[in-house]
Design a protein around this motif. Structure first.
Motif, PDB file in Angstrom:
ATOM      1  N   LEU A  25       0.821  -1.150   0.067  1.00 23.59           N
ATOM      2  CA  LEU A  25       0.155  -0.044  -0.063  1.00 23.59           C
ATOM      3  C   LEU A  25       0.794   1.211   0.006  1.00 23.59           C
ATOM      4  O   LEU A  25       1.062   1.977   1.079  1.00 23.59           O
ATOM      5  CB  LEU A  25      -1.047   0.018   1.256  1.00 23.59           C
ATOM      6  N   THR A  74       4.953   3.346   1.354  1.00 25.05           N
ATOM      7  CA  THR A  74       4.972   2.542   2.488  1.00 25.05           C
ATOM      8  C   THR A  74       6.912   2.128   2.510  1.00 25.05           C
ATOM      9  O   THR A  74       7.350   2.575   1.645  1.00 25.05           O
ATOM     10  CB  THR A  74       4.282   1.399   2.354  1.00 25.05           C
ATOM     11  N   LEU A 124      -6.473   3.623   4.218  1.00 27.19           N
ATOM     12  CA  LEU A 124      -6.844   2.524   3.053  1.00 27.19           C
ATOM     13  C   LEU A 124      -7.779   2.688   2.112  1.00 27.19           C
ATOM     14  O   LEU A 124      -8.634   3.202   2.525  1.00 27.19           O
ATOM     15  CB  LEU A 124      -6.950   1.143   3.921  1.00 27.19           C
ATOM     16  N   ILE A 159       0.369  -4.070   5.927  1.00 28.48           N
ATOM     17  CA  ILE A 159      -0.169  -2.740   6.400  1.00 28.48           C
ATOM     18  C   ILE A 159       0.890  -2.282   7.288  1.00 28.48           C
ATOM     19  O   ILE A 159       1.005  -2.867   8.360  1.00 28.48           O
ATOM     20  CB  ILE A 159      -1.506  -2.963   7.148  1.00 28.48           C
ATOM     21  N   SER A 162       1.655   0.354  10.029  1.00 30.76           N
ATOM     22  CA  SER A 162       1.161   1.307  10.830  1.00 30.76           C
ATOM     23  C   SER A 162       1.776   1.469  12.154  1.00 30.76           C
ATOM     24  O   SER A 162       1.698   0.720  12.991  1.00 30.76           O
ATOM     25  CB  SER A 162      -0.389   1.023  11.021  1.00 30.76           C
ATOM     26  N   ASN A 179       2.412   4.390   9.678  1.00 38.11           N
ATOM     27  CA  ASN A 179       3.112   4.090   7.895  1.00 38.11           C
ATOM     28  C   ASN A 179       4.649   4.690   8.201  1.00 38.11           C
ATOM     29  O   ASN A 179       4.532   6.152   8.260  1.00 38.11           O
ATOM     30  CB  ASN A 179       2.128   4.476   7.246  1.00 38.11           C
ATOM     31  N   ILE A 233      -2.744   3.843  10.535  1.00 43.28           N
ATOM     32  CA  ILE A 233      -3.972   3.490   9.701  1.00 43.28           C
ATOM     33  C   ILE A 233      -5.274   3.192  10.733  1.00 43.28           C
ATOM     34  O   ILE A 233      -5.111   2.709  11.746  1.00 43.28           O
ATOM     35  CB  ILE A 233      -3.397   2.262   9.074  1.00 43.28           C
ATOM     36  N   ILE A 277      -8.247  -1.700   9.221  1.00 45.97           N
ATOM     37  CA  ILE A 277      -7.503  -2.816   9.149  1.00 45.97           C
ATOM     38  C   ILE A 277      -8.399  -4.022   9.564  1.00 45.97           C
ATOM     39  O   ILE A 277      -8.351  -5.095   9.180  1.00 45.97           O
ATOM     40  CB  ILE A 277      -6.465  -2.576  10.311  1.00 45.97           C
ATOM     41  N   ILE A 292       0.718  -6.543   9.922  1.00 45.14           N
ATOM     42  CA  ILE A 292       0.447  -5.349  10.348  1.00 45.14           C
ATOM     43  C   ILE A 292       2.288  -4.777  10.909  1.00 45.14           C
ATOM     44  O   ILE A 292       2.659  -5.516  11.976  1.00 45.14           O
ATOM     45  CB  ILE A 292      -0.314  -4.926  11.382  1.00 45.14           C
TER      46      ILE A 292
END
Ligand SMILES: *Cc1c(COP(=O)(O)O)cnc(C)c1O
Length: 348
Positions: free
Chosen positions: A101, A104, A130, A148, A150, A152, A159, A164, A177
């Motif tokens: 994503l 990142t 997101l 993901i 976070s 980020n 996030i 999530i 994560i």
């Protein structure tokens, strides 16, 4: 959801390397099983024995701080080792894909490329949250991992938790994560959610708040099925004895670490405010991490001018959604002052 079926077929049937110490478990005083130097090592502290492959003493100490059982904990040579192992254990090269994503952390893409695994990029929305629809569209039956981050990196924001949770509820692969910066965040960790989601992997690290980037020690927390798979694939002695010893000693100093976290967060807010007061700074993004993303008039020129003064920040000007941005790590008060003085001199 059957995690075991997500792993690659060759990993499912893999018989892992069996160490000398795996084969003998119990009390003994004469170890002639591992071809070590029986006489010692040329150091004040002895390193002549192979380290514990599963780092149980260190995991026990980490478990007391994090509240995660040992069987749900994996330790790697940095979180980067855990990221790479997830690819090697779960993604068939040339067949499977993963979702990242952007903007990142860069290692997800590098690790995917090293392992010849297709990357599907679903950019964050302009508010750095997101794109749930985009993620849903990108998923197919060969999607194995979603990363993901976070808070980020490089945007600094957390996030939204419910987003999530939406991914966790709807995706049948692993959701990773990356909480490298969680100690600086208002948002709480997803560690408590491990019992609810068998496909959740939470990454944390000793490299940031813990001040041990040079040691190379990262943590992955997940269901025991996932942890067992990572342990099967990792190099037998992936964490050295010195790292295990030093990390155990560092864990005794948690008070110091918590002090630094408070100071860093306070300095982050001061630095954000001071940056905003500069004419050249167009935008300072709110941060839940130990760095600040700031948009300036001319990022490349500012970056170069800072380099000329011996000050290095991260130029993110070319990164998706970060056009014209610099990523600035929160320094000590003295370092932040040097940075601000330099930036002011550029404005004049
Ligand atoms: C710095 C960082 C890490 C840390 O990686 P290590 O290998 O543990 O040093 C992991 N993830 C993100 C997003 C980072 O920024």
């Amino acid at each position: 959801m059957d995690i075991k079926n997500l792993q690659r077929e060759n990993i499912k049937t893999l018989r892992p390397y069996s160490t000398a110490r795996d084969e003998y478990k119990g009390q003994a005083s004469v170890f002639l099983d591992a071809n070590e130097n029986s006489y010692g090592s040329p150091l004040p502290e002895n390193f002549n024995r192979y380290p514990d492959p599963l780092q149980l003493d260190l995991k026990d100490a980490i478990s007391k701080i994090k509240g995660v059982p040992i069987e749900n904990t994996f330790l790697g040579n940095g979180s980067d080792e855990a990221i790479d192992l997830l690819f090697r254990a779960f993604c068939n090269p040339g067949k499977d894909n993963v979702i990242i994503l952007p903007p990142t952390y860069g290692m997800y893409e590098v690790s995917a490329n090293i392992n010849d695994v297709e990357i599907r990029k679903v950019n964050l929305l302009p508010n750095f949250q997101l794109d749930l629809e985009g993620i849903a569209e990108a998923i197919d039956e060969n999607t194995k991992l979603i990363f993901i981050c976070s808070p980020n990196n490089p945007t600094g924001n957390s996030i939204v938790r419910t987003d999530i949770e939406t991914v966790l509820a709807n995706f049948n692969g692993l959701v990773i994560i990356d909480e490298a910066y969680i100690n600086f965040a208002k948002q709480r960790t997803f560690i408590q959610e491990l019992t609810e989601y068998p496909q959740l992997v939470v990454l944390q690290t000793f490299s940031k708040a813990w001040g041990l980037a040079g040691l190379r020690l990262g943590m992955a927390f997940a269901s025991s099925i996932i942890i067992d798979i990572l342990n099967k694939v990792k190099a037998p002695y992936n964490i050295s004895q010195s790292t295990q010893d030093l990390a155990l000693a560092a864990l005794q100093n948690i008070g110091q670490v918590n002090e630094w976290i408070k100071t860093t967060v306070a300095e982050r807010e001061l630095l954000s405010k001071s940056l905003l007061e500069l004419a050249m700074v167009k935008k300072v993004y709110p941060s839940d991490a130990n760095f600040i993303l700031a948009q300036v008039d001319d990022a490349n020129a500012t970056y170069d001018a800072l380099v000329d003064r011996g000050i290095i920040v991260r130029n993110r000007a070319k990164v998706t959604l970060c056009e014209g941005c610099l990523r600035i790590t929160v320094g000590t008060p003295a370092e932040n002052e040097i940075l601000l003085t330099a930036l002011k001199s550029l404005t004049n």
